[in-house]
Design an enzyme around this catalytic site. Sequence first.
Site, PDB file in Angstrom:
ATOM      1  N   HIS A 320       0.648  -1.199   0.150  1.00 12.72           N
ATOM      2  CA  HIS A 320      -0.040   0.311  -0.025  1.00 12.72           C
ATOM      3  C   HIS A 320       0.896   1.187  -0.085  1.00 12.72           C
ATOM      4  O   HIS A 320       0.508   1.755  -0.964  1.00 12.72           O
ATOM      5  CB  HIS A 320      -0.604   0.323   1.493  1.00 12.72           C
ATOM      6  CG  HIS A 320      -1.619   0.836   1.150  1.00 12.72           C
ATOM      7  ND1 HIS A 320      -3.057   0.807   0.937  1.00 12.72           N
ATOM      8  CD2 HIS A 320      -1.488   2.109   1.262  1.00 12.72           C
ATOM      9  CE1 HIS A 320      -4.117   2.324   0.987  1.00 12.72           C
ATOM     10  NE2 HIS A 320      -3.191   2.819   1.314  1.00 12.72           N
ATOM     11  N   GLU A 321       1.413   0.993   1.114  1.00 13.16           N
ATOM     12  CA  GLU A 321       2.835   2.626   0.833  1.00 13.16           C
ATOM     13  C   GLU A 321       2.897   2.996  -0.551  1.00 13.16           C
ATOM     14  O   GLU A 321       3.934   4.402  -0.957  1.00 13.16           O
ATOM     15  CB  GLU A 321       3.176   2.578   2.361  1.00 13.16           C
ATOM     16  CG  GLU A 321       2.593   2.734   3.839  1.00 13.16           C
ATOM     17  CD  GLU A 321       2.038   3.555   3.556  1.00 13.16           C
ATOM     18  OE1 GLU A 321       1.944   4.960   2.757  1.00 13.16           O
ATOM     19  OE2 GLU A 321       0.275   3.730   3.851  1.00 13.16           O
ATOM     20  N   HIS A 324       1.564   4.392  -3.136  1.00 14.06           N
ATOM     21  CA  HIS A 324       1.719   6.132  -2.726  1.00 14.06           C
ATOM     22  C   HIS A 324       3.023   6.258  -3.329  1.00 14.06           C
ATOM     23  O   HIS A 324       2.670   7.416  -3.855  1.00 14.06           O
ATOM     24  CB  HIS A 324       1.292   6.369  -1.569  1.00 14.06           C
ATOM     25  CG  HIS A 324       0.082   5.561  -1.190  1.00 14.06           C
ATOM     26  ND1 HIS A 324      -1.051   6.030  -1.828  1.00 14.06           N
ATOM     27  CD2 HIS A 324      -0.471   5.438   0.369  1.00 14.06           C
ATOM     28  CE1 HIS A 324      -2.189   6.160  -1.407  1.00 14.06           C
ATOM     29  NE2 HIS A 324      -2.390   5.421   0.556  1.00 14.06           N
TER      30      HIS A 324
END
Length: 370
Positions: A320-321, A324
């Site tokens: 997820h990070e 980003h």
Amino acid sequence: MYLAYIFFLFATVSAIPTGRVEIVFPSVETSRSGMKTVKFRALGEDVELKLEPAGDILAQDFALYNGNQEKQQSVNVESLRRRLYRDSANGAALLIDDDEQPPSIEGIVFSKLRISPHEWKEVTEEGKRAHQVEELTSDRDSYLSDDILIPDFQREMVSFTRIDRNDKCIVIEVLLVTDRKFTERCETNEALTEYVTLLSSVTEALFRQLDSGWQLRLLGIMTFTNETEPPLFEESKHPNGAYKPVFVNKINDYFRENPTSLSKNADIIGILLTRSMRDRMDDWYSFEGLAFGNSVCSGNKACAINAYEKAEQAAYNLAHEMAHSLGIFHDGEFYRCVPEEVSEVISCPNSNYIMGYNSGDNYGKIFRMF
């Protein structure tokens, strides 16, 4: 001035609670070409995996380093490389140890089932070792969400294509760093290296399920200890041990001011913590991961996650990070502050929920890849 925006990933309870559990006895067959076939039945499904070697996730000169940049010789990298396998079609990333008989298997299948050797090692069935299969689930009481800080653009953007390694896919080179608590949690350097390698492999498997064309390459692992951990780690903590979000700013500055060959070559520097992050010590929520947006275009490479004890679960936070950092927003979201060319290069279909957000059309669909 920091780049554009920072993503704060926070959870109320746990990122990926465990669903159904079942004991299985997988069979492992190896062909002359080195391909492996793994078969078992779990949770009402017949599973058959056609696995190819996946050691290419480790860079050719991959190594484990201490906080003083000294290479640690206690890890057999080539043995580890030989144990890595993937089945991209079935979202599988596995660590298979043939040195043990019957073989042991650890990793993820279908991006939703975690498989690991059962603690009762002596339990076998027709020469097959007992393994435990756990379903990784999401629910409305345990979810991930984000907050966003948007300062002004001050840094010139560079082309996203700088991380194209002339391969068929986009190769993202990663350095993963452990804080001293994480280092202490692992009994040996070998155990730490296996965890981080499996974490990276599962993260890549999640990306492959998105048809992203992304391939990870783990350049190395840097481990901090009591003796080598920079003061900024303790300076960035609340009295209860939780990290403050400013930690990501500080560790980003640290690697800017103290560059190494690994940190300079890495597209993303991921920091593995054993605690979540909180704005205030008594906040009801906690950040499970933080990342600068579009770090590949700015040089703000650092992101941090709460690395749970199970690598397969921590991989959802890391994926997820990292997404980003590569310019991906939550499903259905778009921020005008991001250059149009970046948003066009990387997009996330609404049908994939690893970038889900617990509101609007995606309510209750957080981190569901199935």
